[in-house]
Write a protein that holds these residues in place. Structure first.
Motif, PDB file in Angstrom:
ATOM      1  N   SER A 249       0.837  -1.194   0.000  1.00  0.00           N
ATOM      2  CA  SER A 249       0.000   0.000   0.000  1.00  0.00           C
ATOM      3  C   SER A 249       0.875   1.248   0.000  1.00  0.00           C
ATOM      4  N   TYR A 250       0.290   2.355  -0.402  1.00  0.00           N
ATOM      5  CA  TYR A 250       1.050   3.591  -0.559  1.00  0.00           C
ATOM      6  C   TYR A 250       1.843   3.898   0.715  1.00  0.00           C
ATOM      7  N   PRO A 251       3.192   3.896   0.624  1.00  0.00           N
ATOM      8  CA  PRO A 251       4.013   4.095   1.821  1.00  0.00           C
ATOM      9  C   PRO A 251       4.293   5.555   2.152  1.00  0.00           C
ATOM     10  N   GLY A 252       3.815   6.479   1.314  1.00  0.00           N
ATOM     11  CA  GLY A 252       4.089   7.888   1.535  1.00  0.00           C
ATOM     12  C   GLY A 252       5.397   8.314   0.881  1.00  0.00           C
ATOM     13  N   GLU A 253       5.852   9.494   1.244  1.00  0.00           N
ATOM     14  CA  GLU A 253       7.037  10.063   0.602  1.00  0.00           C
ATOM     15  C   GLU A 253       8.332   9.364   1.016  1.00  0.00           C
ATOM     16  N   ASP A 254       8.365   8.804   2.226  1.00  0.00           N
ATOM     17  CA  ASP A 254       9.562   8.128   2.710  1.00  0.00           C
ATOM     18  C   ASP A 254       9.422   6.637   2.416  1.00  0.00           C
ATOM     19  N   PHE A 255       9.675   6.279   1.154  1.00  0.00           N
ATOM     20  CA  PHE A 255       9.318   4.946   0.657  1.00  0.00           C
ATOM     21  C   PHE A 255      10.473   3.963   0.577  1.00  0.00           C
ATOM     22  N   ILE A 256      11.703   4.418   0.681  1.00  0.00           N
ATOM     23  CA  ILE A 256      12.842   3.617   0.277  1.00  0.00           C
ATOM     24  C   ILE A 256      12.957   2.306   1.051  1.00  0.00           C
ATOM     25  N   GLU A 257      12.792   2.339   2.378  1.00  0.00           N
ATOM     26  CA  GLU A 257      12.920   1.105   3.155  1.00  0.00           C
ATOM     27  C   GLU A 257      11.787   0.134   2.834  1.00  0.00           C
ATOM     28  N   SER A 258      10.600   0.675   2.599  1.00  0.00           N
ATOM     29  CA  SER A 258       9.458  -0.174   2.227  1.00  0.00           C
ATOM     30  C   SER A 258       9.703  -0.864   0.893  1.00  0.00           C
ATOM     31  N   TYR A 259      10.252  -0.111  -0.064  1.00  0.00           N
ATOM     32  CA  TYR A 259      10.524  -0.686  -1.380  1.00  0.00           C
ATOM     33  C   TYR A 259      11.596  -1.774  -1.274  1.00  0.00           C
ATOM     34  N   LYS A 260      12.656  -1.506  -0.557  1.00  0.00           N
ATOM     35  CA  LYS A 260      13.724  -2.485  -0.421  1.00  0.00           C
ATOM     36  C   LYS A 260      13.212  -3.782   0.213  1.00  0.00           C
ATOM     37  N   ALA A 261      12.417  -3.643   1.258  1.00  0.00           N
ATOM     38  CA  ALA A 261      11.854  -4.829   1.909  1.00  0.00           C
ATOM     39  C   ALA A 261      10.917  -5.574   0.978  1.00  0.00           C
ATOM     40  N   PHE A 262      10.152  -4.823   0.187  1.00  0.00           N
ATOM     41  CA  PHE A 262       9.205  -5.444  -0.742  1.00  0.00           C
ATOM     42  C   PHE A 262       9.932  -6.241  -1.817  1.00  0.00           C
ATOM     43  N   TYR A 263      11.008  -5.686  -2.354  1.00  0.00           N
ATOM     44  CA  TYR A 263      11.786  -6.413  -3.358  1.00  0.00           C
ATOM     45  C   TYR A 263      12.217  -7.776  -2.816  1.00  0.00           C
ATOM     46  N   ASN A 264      12.658  -7.792  -1.572  1.00  0.00           N
ATOM     47  CA  ASN A 264      13.189  -9.034  -1.002  1.00  0.00           C
ATOM     48  C   ASN A 264      12.104 -10.041  -0.650  1.00  0.00           C
ATOM     49  N   THR A 265      10.855  -9.585  -0.488  1.00  0.00           N
ATOM     50  CA  THR A 265       9.771 -10.532  -0.206  1.00  0.00           C
ATOM     51  C   THR A 265       9.424 -11.370  -1.420  1.00  0.00           C
ATOM     52  N   LEU A 266       9.841 -10.926  -2.608  1.00  0.00           N
ATOM     53  CA  LEU A 266       9.476 -11.640  -3.835  1.00  0.00           C
ATOM     54  C   LEU A 266      10.340 -12.866  -4.077  1.00  0.00           C
TER      55      LEU A 266
END
Length: 266
Positions: A249-266
């Motif tokens: 879901s939309y993580p807001g403007e401070d997205f970098i840690e969310s994106y990195k974690a999401f990549y690794n969940t795949l």
């Protein structure tokens, strides 16, 4: 396996086109991911509004030269490259005189959607994937941002699935708000057939492909979905969540840690 290499396929990227949410994220996401130690490659179309001299674009002869056939017509593929100042983010541009000389990105000066937007997206997607093959570079994740990249998941999963550089990669599609209206080509399904992709592959989709149908195609063939805008189409949000795939879901403007974690969940 920890993700190390990410291929970004963007519709727009500042400073090469005017700033909006999509073009800003087209620059910001790769920059932040690169600054966190990842190896990346970034692609976008060479839109006709881009000032090549100001942007210091130059053709990469060794990557250019092949023809991409769409609906029985050859379209020469031209690859250009430039670097964004300060961050030194390198951007590859997919160019072709038939599709990318007009000044508008998705519509003309009267606001009319280009009737060949579907073909343009097909050419762009295949141009990116063919160029990555030539680079002999194997991404762990392909991150697609914007409507021009929406065909990439289908191609990777069906037409390029046996290619060594794409066989094991995961695909993420970001959803953004868009004002694009109208269908993207009356002959789009026929133009989309390529490799193992047939009309039967596309039978569940409407014949009149519009933006919503294009985004559904991206969702269906992606391994994960990111809500990258706070105001995406509600119907698409529901459609994506009902697929039971990894969804951020939309993580807001401070997205970098969310994106990195999401990549690794795949």
């Amino acid at each position: 396996m920890e993700v190390k290499k990410i291929l970004f396929i963007n519709t727009e990227t500042v400073p090469y086109v005017p700033e909006n949410k999509l073009s800003a994220m087209g620059k910001l996401v790769p920059e932040k991911i690169q600054s966190n130690g990842y190896e990346i490659r970034t692609f976008m179309p060479k839109w006709g509004c881009i000032n090549e001299r100001r942007g210091m674009l130059h053709e990469v002869i060794r990557l250019s030269g092949m023809n991409i056939i769409i609906d029985d017509t050859d379209h020469p593929l031209i690859i250009k490259v430039a670097s964004i100042p300060v961050s030194r983010l390198q951007v590859y541009f997919i160019d072709n005189d038939d599709y990318f000389t007009r000044k508008g990105i998705e519509h003309d000066e009267n606001g009319e959607t280009f009737s060949d937007n579907g073909e343009r997206a097909i050419f762009f997607a295949r141009g990116v994937l063919e160029t990555v093959k030539k680079l002999r570079w194997t991404p762990d994740v392909i991150h697609c941002q914007g409507w021009m990249s929406s065909i990439v998941p289908l191609f990777v999963k069906e037409a390029y699935r046996d290619e060594p550089c794409f066989r094991d990669c995961k695909i993420v599609s970001s959803l953004y708000k868009s004002d694009m209206t109208g269908i993207i080509g009356e002959n789009f399904k026929n133009c989309l057939t390529f490799g193992d992709i047939t009309k039967d592959t596309l039978s569940s989709y409407n014949d009149n492909f519009d933006l919503k149908e294009l985004e559904k195609l991206a969702i269906d063939y992606s391994d994960g979905i990111i809500e990258s805008d706070s105001d995406i189409m509600p119907e698409l949000k529901v459609y994506a969540q009902e697929k039971n795939k990894p969804y951020l879901s939309y993580p807001g403007e401070d997205f970098i840690e969310s994106y990195k974690a999401f990549y690794n969940t795949l």
